[in-house]
Design a protein around this motif. Sequence first.
Motif, PDB file in Angstrom:
ATOM      1  N   MET A  55       3.064  -3.817   3.950  1.00 14.39           N
ATOM      2  CA  MET A  55       2.305  -3.059   4.945  1.00 14.39           C
ATOM      3  C   MET A  55       3.225  -2.207   5.813  1.00 14.39           C
ATOM      4  O   MET A  55       2.887  -1.070   6.165  1.00 14.39           O
ATOM      5  CB  MET A  55       1.466  -4.013   5.807  1.00 14.39           C
ATOM      6  N   ALA A  78      -3.791  -6.006   3.925  1.00 13.75           N
ATOM      7  CA  ALA A  78      -2.917  -5.137   3.138  1.00 13.75           C
ATOM      8  C   ALA A  78      -3.730  -4.092   2.381  1.00 13.75           C
ATOM      9  O   ALA A  78      -3.357  -2.909   2.340  1.00 13.75           O
ATOM     10  CB  ALA A  78      -2.087  -5.972   2.174  1.00 13.75           C
ATOM     11  N   LYS A 133      -4.844  -1.452   4.687  1.00 13.89           N
ATOM     12  CA  LYS A 133      -3.730  -0.610   5.124  1.00 13.89           C
ATOM     13  C   LYS A 133      -3.340   0.427   4.081  1.00 13.89           C
ATOM     14  O   LYS A 133      -2.656   1.408   4.383  1.00 13.89           O
ATOM     15  CB  LYS A 133      -2.507  -1.479   5.418  1.00 13.89           C
TER      16      LYS A 133
END
Length: 232
Positions: free
Chosen positions: A162, A202, A205
């Motif tokens: 990330m 994640a 993101k």
Amino acid sequence: MIFTPDLTTATLIKRYKRFLVDVKLFDNTTLTVHCPNTGSMRSCSTPGSLVAISESDNPKRKYPHTLEMVQDNSTWVGVNTSRTNGLVAEAIEQGRIAEFQQVESIKREVTVSKGSRLDLAVTHENSLTYVEIKNCSLVEENCAMFPDAVTARGTKHLQELMKLVDKGHKACIFFLVQRMDADHFKPAEQIDPIYANSLREAEAKGVMLLAYQAEVSPEKIEVVRKLPINVG
């Protein structure tokens, strides 16, 4: 990946001290074998299971044999996690991974921050993608799941991915399902809810989530198809 020489099949007696298993060969000889898997091996360490082992020619090894795979519900399961990165890299090089085409280079064990490394850096189609690879051996009701035990290290890897995305890089978490009795993948939330939540974060993101399945046998291991992912 083709096994040369051929693997030897045996029967699992027990796993203990995390990195050791005792097996019985078909001539009733008992061997202590190295187990290169740090996970719980849930469903893959049942006494009486059929296993396949390799033998090293390194004379310095205390235990020359290595546990490569275990049979669970008549399905061979790859449990040697030291081979996972190589299997994925090989599949990428052979063009088996649709998301990684026109590959120019693959670097392994790439340092991304102080004290933290990721498995691959793949240069492809004029871009660079950082890849962290996880071996998946747990399947329940045709669903492949990761992890099979709480993994703070795995969560840290997601955080690193990330951070890379935040910096404008491409990043990917790649789950290699080393058994053929699954038709989809999801995080094992009942085992590690923190990891499951981090995986959802994640994805939100922009980290690419991939799950591919490998056909496993005592003759070879080959990545054969992509599995759908449901992060919940």
